[in-house]
Design a protein around this motif. Sequence first.
Motif, PDB file in Angstrom:
ATOM      1  N   LYS A  33       0.832  -1.207   0.000  1.00 39.91           N
ATOM      2  CA  LYS A  33       0.000   0.000   0.000  1.00 39.91           C
ATOM      3  C   LYS A  33       0.864   1.253   0.000  1.00 39.91           C
ATOM      4  O   LYS A  33       0.531   2.242  -0.663  1.00 39.91           O
ATOM      5  CB  LYS A  33      -0.940  -0.008   1.199  1.00 39.91           C
ATOM      6  N   GLU A  50      -7.303  -5.144  -5.059  1.00 37.86           N
ATOM      7  CA  GLU A  50      -7.507  -3.849  -4.429  1.00 37.86           C
ATOM      8  C   GLU A  50      -6.465  -2.888  -4.984  1.00 37.86           C
ATOM      9  O   GLU A  50      -5.266  -3.101  -4.846  1.00 37.86           O
ATOM     10  CB  GLU A  50      -7.366  -3.952  -2.914  1.00 37.86           C
ATOM     11  N   GLY A  54      -8.092   2.518  -3.658  1.00 40.27           N
ATOM     12  CA  GLY A  54      -9.073   1.952  -2.742  1.00 40.27           C
ATOM     13  C   GLY A  54     -10.186   1.173  -3.406  1.00 40.27           C
ATOM     14  O   GLY A  54     -11.000   0.557  -2.722  1.00 40.27           O
TER      15      GLY A  54
END
Length: 80
Positions: A33, A50, A54
Amino acid sequence: MSQKKIFRKDNLQTKSLVKASKKVAINAVRQSKALDLTITYIKNDAIYEEHPDGTVTLKKRVEKKETPIVLTKGMVFHAK
């Protein structure tokens, strides 16, 4: 009632490996991330992606297949 004891020599080793793998997975997701990479995971028999913004997209459904062989305790397998 007392808890049933497990008489395996590798019980502590197995627990420590599971604990370590959970930590590693959490760190990998956190780093992905931070680097704005796509994360792929399986949840409820489906593969999801993902994205860094988001959004979650469904990639593919995973089909469960029944095993053609019924396995029982004490079976002997013969390799060809």
